[in-house]
Design an enzyme around this catalytic site. Structure first.
Site, PDB file in Angstrom:
ATOM      1  N   THR A  95      -5.096  10.504  -0.695  1.00 57.79           N
ATOM      2  CA  THR A  95      -6.435  10.287  -0.149  1.00 57.79           C
ATOM      3  C   THR A  95      -6.757  11.320   0.930  1.00 57.79           C
ATOM      4  O   THR A  95      -5.883  12.015   1.444  1.00 57.79           O
ATOM      5  CB  THR A  95      -6.569   8.886   0.476  1.00 57.79           C
ATOM      6  OG1 THR A  95      -5.622   8.761   1.548  1.00 57.79           O
ATOM      7  CG2 THR A  95      -6.341   7.811  -0.566  1.00 57.79           C
ATOM      8  N   HIS A 103       0.790  -1.234   0.000  1.00 58.71           N
ATOM      9  CA  HIS A 103       0.000   0.000   0.000  1.00 58.71           C
ATOM     10  C   HIS A 103       0.821   1.282   0.000  1.00 58.71           C
ATOM     11  O   HIS A 103       0.297   2.355  -0.346  1.00 58.71           O
ATOM     12  CB  HIS A 103      -0.926   0.000   1.226  1.00 58.71           C
ATOM     13  CG  HIS A 103      -2.213   0.733   1.005  1.00 58.71           C
ATOM     14  ND1 HIS A 103      -2.346   1.788   0.136  1.00 58.71           N
ATOM     15  CD2 HIS A 103      -3.439   0.559   1.552  1.00 58.71           C
ATOM     16  CE1 HIS A 103      -3.587   2.235   0.157  1.00 58.71           C
ATOM     17  NE2 HIS A 103      -4.273   1.499   1.001  1.00 58.71           N
TER      18      HIS A 103
END
Length: 787
Positions: free
Chosen positions: A600, A471
């Protein structure tokens, strides 16, 4: 071995009368073709780099400006207002040039400067246009005149046929919100979760921070935002991901599934051959920057930076922090099968291996009956355990000799492929088949995925595939973009023969894949076993449930005149309350890629409006009209928060950066400490469909993906990922921990199902005949009994 096979192309013998040298024509041909391909690749990369570098102008526009300036010399009009003459008088070595040469050279220099000025003017004009976000706050289906004018200007200044990185220089920087706005929104977000006494204490902490330390931290943060391309992303990658010392398996890595209903071939080697070849095609276009940039509403460009590190990338463990190592131009793949590691070259004669050639190579690995070397079977478990022991083991046992050579081969590989020996995939005839499939992708056996690689491709004996992704280097939509391309290319462009093999001739002259060699002492084997036992404990604790919601989908929700995402998020709040009897801090991921290097932001979905709606749903005395009114109010609030997050006005990234800044400046803040320690008991994320043009779902309704998921974030909470596919399918991926007595993923899935139907029932009235008709039509098509 491949090296030995290639070496026979060169043979020489030393004799008294000289050296007898023999060269293989095949090897010379391969060397020649490899060189041609390499130079062709560099030429294309250079050309596309120039095109992206001068965008939204074009190289041909330079010639037009030069011709215009040259023409002015002959019609005796000076558009430069004397600047050409000034350049002419200050040219170096002008005494050695004729008057005409000086004039021409001066005109070319001025034209070039004017051209560059116009490029920057276009870029900054486009950047100013893209900094406007009023369009995103307008009601769906309605567009003001000002937004129409703005869209026309964006299209005009965006140029034609942009490449992947063409818009990067025109993207605005992520703005730093004001402290007052962030604190106000934060207090508003926690109000429904705290009683009056707790909220008053939090308010005191927040106001004390705002009046004392916030201004100093904010000044430094604004300074960073001026200097860095993005004031959040580097710290987010370092402190949220790379500095984490706990296992990344389950806790950080995520997975993406294959097509839900379709398996193009049941031959494992053939499916892997097509998929790997499609990935190589994607990588070639990625390296050349030839993918079309993603654009919101078809016009507003999004940042493509994260895509740069997709291939040949590995997370390298460290004692205090990991690093992300990205290499270029590596041409091999590492394949794991039954405890053995194989190195497979992906190119021959200057080209990619064809799907049929890849199938041959993978079949050779599947047919290989050799045994794993001492300590090789569970070696990859090191990447599944704690980071510090892995870093120390890597330094001690893998920094020299054959172990270093083999580890370098893994860490420099394009990606990691596991040929699993147990079939997986969704099977409606088998209970919980989706659950088993998800757990296999998320953690496998804890030693058959190299969790540090940017992504692992997993191939199953029944032809199913999947991905496990690390990630830190990128977010899920980046991997999803590649996976959409791969699946559509596999099914609709490459295809298979009637027997299920890859199309094309079989080339049996390729060198066999080579085994990686290891020398793993007993102490290292003990470290591997320790990491494995820890990882297995984590994996065994994952309670997973996959839920295919087929009662209705995006089509019906839109006819209810509401956002599908808001609808689902409110259903999750209702399910959470029914499951736990209380509300909790809820994380929903949104993207900030309309800004340079954006990643994000968090949408705090548990709002006061959502709480009021849920309580009304549980109140037997509330009327349908009251519930529907509260639903619309909560949905509008959620949509507004989502839009704020997308446009740089979110809460959590700003507070996170203020906290990091406080640590750098040694400033203690009880408020920031409290905020950053709050647990997210419900963590949610939507998997977006980004390239709807690749597959016509109306024409091929079975070719739908199942999305992906992640592990639980809190020990006593849920992780929920969902994907809205087509008009009549929503897939939920729900995770929790068996060790928590308060959670049950299957039970939560049932609550979600019931909550979705209960909310949909609010819209069933005499005034919503179209909604009812659509629901009946969808349920008939799905073969479901109307509830």
């Amino acid at each position: 071995m491949a090296e030995a096979h290639q070496a026979v192309g060169f043979q020489f013998t030393v004799r008294p009368d000289g050296v007898d040298l023999k060269l293989s024509q095949e090897v010379i041909k391969n060397i020649y073709l490899s060189g041609v391909t390499a130079w062709k690749k560099r030429a294309i990369q250079f050309k596309n780099g120039v095109l992206a570098g001068v965008y939204p102008a074009s190289p041909s526009s330079w010639l037009i400006v030069v011709i215009a300036m040259m023409s002015s010399l002959y019609i005796r009009i000076d558009p430069s207002l004397g600047m050409i003459d000034a350049i002419k008088e200050n040219l170096p070595h002008r005494d050695y040039m004729s008057v005409q040469t000086r004039a021409v050279l001066s005109a070319i220099l001025f034209a070039t400067g004017l051209w560059l000025f116009l490029i920057y003017l276009l870029r900054y004009t486009l950047k100013a246009l893209l900094s406007y976000h009023g369009w995103i706050f307008e009601s769906h289906g309605k567009m003001s005149t000002s937004t129409k004018v703005w869209l026309s200007l964006v299209k005009m200044f965006s140029g034609r046929r942009p490449l992947l990185y063409s818009f990067q220089a025109s993207l605005p920087r992520l703005p730093v919100p004001s402290v007052d706005d962030t604190i106000h929104r934060y207090l508003e977000s926690v109000r429904p979760l705290l009683d009056s006494k707790q909220f008053n204490q939090m308010e005191i902490l927040a106001n004390d921070f705002k009046n004392s330390k916030a201004a100093q931290l904010q000044r430094y943060l604004i300074l960073k935002s001026w200097w860095a391309t993005n004031y959040v992303s580097d710290w987010w990658e370092e402190y949220i991901y790379l500095r984490g010392r706990s296992p990344i398996m389950v806790n950080s890595n995520f997975y993406i599934m294959d097509l839900l209903y379709v398996t193009p071939t049941h031959r494992q080697a053939a499916r892997a051959g097509n998929v790997v070849h499609a990935m190589l095609q994607y990588r070639r276009k990625l390296e050349r920057g030839e993918h079309a940039p993603l654009r919101a509403v078809g016009t507003v460009p999004m940042c493509s930076t994260q895509m740069e590190r997709m291939f040949n990338t590995t997370r390298i463990p460290g004692i205090e922090t990991d690093i992300v190592q990205h290499l270029t131009d590596r041409k091999h793949l590492i394949v794991y099968h039954k405890g053995r590691f194989f190195q497979l070259w992906l190119y021959t004669g200057g080209r990619h291996l064809l799907p049929s050639e890849l199938e041959t190579q993978f079949q050779r690995i599947l047919n290989d009956t050799s045994e794993p070397q001492q300590g090789e079977l569970k070696l990859a478990a090191l990447t599944a355990g704690n980071r510090v022991p892995w870093a120390r083991t890597r330094i001690k046992y893998f920094s020299q000799g054959v172990n270093k050579v083999s580890l370098d081969a893994i860490e420099s590989a394009s990606f990691f492929l596991t040929l699993d020996d147990e079939p997986q995939g969704y099977d409606p005839a088998k209970t919980r088949s989706l659950d088993s499939y998800a757990k296999s992708l998320l953690h496998g056996k804890c030693y058959d995925r190299w969790f540090d690689k940017s992504f692992n491709l997993i191939s199953y004996p029944n032809g199913k595939m999947g991905i496990n992704a690390e990630h830190s280097w990128a977010d899920a939509p980046i991997v999803g973009h590649m996976w959409e391309f791969v699946l559509s290319t596999d099914c609709f462009h490459l295809g298979y023969t009637e027997e299920g093999h890859c199309k094309g001739d079989v080339n049996k002259g390729l060198p066999y894949p080579t085994r990686l060699q290891w020398q793993i002492p007993k102490e290292c084997q003990d470290a591997i076993e320790t990491s494995y036992l820890l990882a297995k404990k984590i994996a065994d604790d994952v309670d997973f449930h996959g839920c295919l919601f087929t009662e209705f989908g995006k089509g019906l929700i839109k006819k209810c005149r509401t956002s599908p995402d808001a609808f689902i998020q409110l259903a999750l709040q209702l399910a959470q309350f029914r499951d736990q009897g209380e509300f909790c801090l809820t994380y929903e991921s949104s993207m900030t890629r309309m800004f340079r290097d954006g990643r994000t932001e968090t949408v705090r979905s548990c709002t006061s409006e959502a709480v009021a709606f849920v309580r009304a749903m549980e109140d037997a005395g509330a009327t349908k009209a009251q519930r529907l009114a509260l639903f619309r109010k909560a949905a509008d609030k959620h949509q507004n928060m989502y839009r704020l997050a997308m446009t740089g006005s979110g809460i959590d990234r700003h507070l996170f950066c203020l906290y990091i800044m406080s640590k750098y400046l040694c400033v203690d803040s009880p408020f920031l400490e409290k905020v950053l320690s709050e647990p997210w008991k419900l963590s949610t994320s939507q998997t977006p469909q980004q390239q709807l043009n690749l597959v016509d779902i109306n024409k091929f309704p079975k070719y739908v993906g199942a999305g992906g998921g992640f592990g639980p974030v809190a020990d006593d909470g849920y992780g929920v990922s969902y994907i809205i596919v087509g008009e009549n399918l929503i897939t939920f991926h729900i995770s929790s921990k068996f060790s928590s007595p308060d959670t049950d993923s299957y039970r939560f899935g049932q609550h979600i199902w019931k909550a979705m139907l209960d909310i949909q029932a609010l819209f069933k009235s005499d005034n919503d005949k179209k909604v009812v008709e659509h629901a009946k039509h969808a349920q008939v098509e799905n073969g479901k009994k109307h509830i």
